[in-house]
Write a protein that holds these residues in place. Structure first.
Motif, PDB file in Angstrom:
ATOM      1  N   LEU A 140      -8.044  60.231  -0.911  1.00 50.47           N
ATOM      2  CA  LEU A 140      -8.875  61.392  -0.600  1.00 50.47           C
ATOM      3  C   LEU A 140     -10.211  61.333  -1.329  1.00 50.47           C
ATOM      4  CD1 LEU A 140      -6.262  64.279  -0.586  1.00 50.47           C
ATOM      5  CD2 LEU A 140      -7.529  63.388   1.362  1.00 50.47           C
ATOM      6  N   PHE A 141     -10.202  60.910  -2.584  1.00 49.21           N
ATOM      7  CA  PHE A 141     -11.445  60.843  -3.336  1.00 49.21           C
ATOM      8  C   PHE A 141     -12.391  59.802  -2.744  1.00 49.21           C
ATOM      9  CE2 PHE A 141     -14.171  59.577  -6.867  1.00 49.21           C
ATOM     10  CZ  PHE A 141     -14.658  60.825  -7.240  1.00 49.21           C
ATOM     11  N   LEU A 142     -11.871  58.614  -2.404  1.00 49.80           N
ATOM     12  CA  LEU A 142     -12.720  57.584  -1.804  1.00 49.80           C
ATOM     13  C   LEU A 142     -13.249  58.015  -0.439  1.00 49.80           C
ATOM     14  CD1 LEU A 142     -10.711  54.369  -2.741  1.00 49.80           C
ATOM     15  CD2 LEU A 142     -12.931  55.081  -3.642  1.00 49.80           C
ATOM     16  N   THR A 143     -12.395  58.662   0.355  1.00 48.60           N
ATOM     17  CA  THR A 143     -12.826  59.159   1.663  1.00 48.60           C
ATOM     18  C   THR A 143     -13.888  60.247   1.499  1.00 48.60           C
ATOM     19  OG1 THR A 143     -10.655  58.661   2.569  1.00 48.60           O
ATOM     20  CG2 THR A 143     -12.038  60.158   3.830  1.00 48.60           C
ATOM     21  N   GLY A 144     -13.676  61.133   0.540  1.00 49.49           N
ATOM     22  CA  GLY A 144     -14.661  62.174   0.272  1.00 49.49           C
ATOM     23  C   GLY A 144     -15.998  61.601  -0.164  1.00 49.49           C
ATOM     24  N   MET A 145     -15.963  60.582  -1.017  1.00 46.74           N
ATOM     25  CA  MET A 145     -17.211  59.954  -1.457  1.00 46.74           C
ATOM     26  C   MET A 145     -17.919  59.260  -0.292  1.00 46.74           C
ATOM     27  SD  MET A 145     -17.725  60.757  -4.534  1.00 46.74           S
ATOM     28  CE  MET A 145     -19.068  59.678  -4.911  1.00 46.74           C
ATOM     29  N   LEU A 146     -17.153  58.608   0.586  1.00 50.18           N
ATOM     30  CA  LEU A 146     -17.752  57.963   1.753  1.00 50.18           C
ATOM     31  C   LEU A 146     -18.445  58.989   2.643  1.00 50.18           C
ATOM     32  CD1 LEU A 146     -18.143  55.489   3.650  1.00 50.18           C
ATOM     33  CD2 LEU A 146     -15.980  56.171   4.705  1.00 50.18           C
ATOM     34  N   PHE A 147     -17.764  60.093   2.932  1.00 50.15           N
ATOM     35  CA  PHE A 147     -18.361  61.110   3.788  1.00 50.15           C
ATOM     36  C   PHE A 147     -19.502  61.848   3.093  1.00 50.15           C
ATOM     37  CE2 PHE A 147     -14.797  60.153   6.378  1.00 50.15           C
ATOM     38  CZ  PHE A 147     -15.241  60.410   7.665  1.00 50.15           C
ATOM     39  N   LEU A 148     -19.469  61.927   1.780  1.00 49.45           N
ATOM     40  CA  LEU A 148     -20.597  62.506   1.047  1.00 49.45           C
ATOM     41  C   LEU A 148     -21.838  61.618   1.212  1.00 49.45           C
ATOM     42  CD1 LEU A 148     -21.540  64.678  -1.063  1.00 49.45           C
ATOM     43  CD2 LEU A 148     -20.982  62.966  -2.788  1.00 49.45           C
ATOM     44  N   LEU A 149     -21.650  60.310   1.095  1.00 48.79           N
ATOM     45  CA  LEU A 149     -22.776  59.387   1.262  1.00 48.79           C
ATOM     46  C   LEU A 149     -23.279  59.359   2.704  1.00 48.79           C
ATOM     47  CD1 LEU A 149     -21.555  56.457  -1.000  1.00 48.79           C
ATOM     48  CD2 LEU A 149     -23.338  58.135  -1.501  1.00 48.79           C
ATOM     49  N   ILE A 150     -22.368  59.496   3.667  1.00 50.10           N
ATOM     50  CA  ILE A 150     -22.790  59.537   5.074  1.00 50.10           C
ATOM     51  C   ILE A 150     -23.550  60.824   5.362  1.00 50.10           C
ATOM     52  CG2 ILE A 150     -21.945  59.743   7.444  1.00 50.10           C
ATOM     53  CD1 ILE A 150     -19.740  57.765   6.684  1.00 50.10           C
ATOM     54  N   ASP A 151     -23.030  61.965   4.880  1.00 50.04           N
ATOM     55  CA  ASP A 151     -23.704  63.245   5.114  1.00 50.04           C
ATOM     56  C   ASP A 151     -25.052  63.320   4.401  1.00 50.04           C
ATOM     57  OD1 ASP A 151     -21.750  64.251   6.785  1.00 50.04           O
ATOM     58  OD2 ASP A 151     -20.672  65.294   5.188  1.00 50.04           O
ATOM     59  N   ALA A 152     -25.167  62.662   3.246  1.00 50.19           N
ATOM     60  CA  ALA A 152     -26.437  62.665   2.512  1.00 50.19           C
ATOM     61  C   ALA A 152     -27.452  61.710   3.126  1.00 50.19           C
ATOM     62  CB  ALA A 152     -26.187  62.288   1.053  1.00 50.19           C
ATOM     63  N   GLY A 153     -27.021  60.864   4.055  1.00 50.74           N
ATOM     64  CA  GLY A 153     -27.923  59.942   4.715  1.00 50.74           C
ATOM     65  C   GLY A 153     -28.115  58.630   3.984  1.00 50.74           C
ATOM     66  N   VAL A 154     -27.290  58.362   2.969  1.00 53.18           N
ATOM     67  CA  VAL A 154     -27.409  57.106   2.228  1.00 53.18           C
ATOM     68  C   VAL A 154     -26.930  55.942   3.084  1.00 53.18           C
ATOM     69  CG1 VAL A 154     -26.616  55.842   0.186  1.00 53.18           C
ATOM     70  CG2 VAL A 154     -27.154  58.282   0.023  1.00 53.18           C
TER      71      VAL A 154
END
Length: 184
Positions: free
Chosen positions: A76-90
């Motif tokens: 969950l933490f890795l998935t959350g970090m991935l989606f955080l980076l996608i949502d931030a546009g990184v």
């Protein structure tokens, strides 16, 4: 009862409900984002994944049999970090292109939970971890179009080429086994 014991009991009771709910939410949200191109509010999946992962990691550290909690928390933490980076546009990835990374995350989660269980790398956890990582890497090559041929074409051509030698080997083994037993 001390405050620490009370907090631990409450954390464990909440985590019993949070574990299936958070995994279910992330799985359904990721599936809908990939298949239906659904628009969720920004950072929803990221926040749920990171907060649930951190909470379940804390719950797993309070238990003796904590493999399931640590596996789920890591994923969950890795998935959350991935989606955080996608949502931030990184990362410029679209949601349908990131699902092989989730398979890599499952492999990493196996490694982490196995390491915390045995305090070393264990084959029981490394074999599925390597299998998920290999599949994730292979599917990533197709989803990022580094291999320009479709996955269906590769399967239709290579599976018969790999199954034919396996079938011939099985028939030879069967004939030799019957000959060794004295059967005709």
């Amino acid at each position: 009862m001390s405050v620490k014991d009370f907090v631990t009991r409450i954390t464990l009771r909440i985590s019993v409900v949070l574990l299936p709910l958070s995994v279910g939410f992330v799985a359904v949200a990721v599936t809908l984002l990939m298949l239906m191109n659904l628009e969720l509010p920004r950072y929803t999946v990221a926040i749920v994944g990171i907060v649930s992962g951190a909470f379940l990691w804390h719950a797993g550290s309070a238990m003796h049999n904590r493999i399931h909690f640590l596996f789920t928390a890591t994923f969950l933490f890795l998935t959350g970090m991935l989606f955080l980076l996608i949502d931030a546009g990184v990362f410029p990835f679209r949601f349908p292109g990131v699902w092989p990374l989730l398979m890599l995350f499952v492999g990493l989660s196996f490694i982490v939970s196995g390491f915390f269980r045995y305090h070393r790398l264990s084959a029981i956890f490394m074999v599925p971890a390597l299998a998920f990582a290999a599949l994730g890497f292979m599917f990533m090559l197709f989803s990022t179009h580094l291999i320009p041929v479709s996955f269906t074409t590769v399967v239709l051509w290579w599976v018969p080429l790999l199954l034919l030698p396996a079938l011939i080997t099985f028939v030879i083994w069967l004939v030799r086994r019957r000959g060794a037993n004295g059967e005709e």
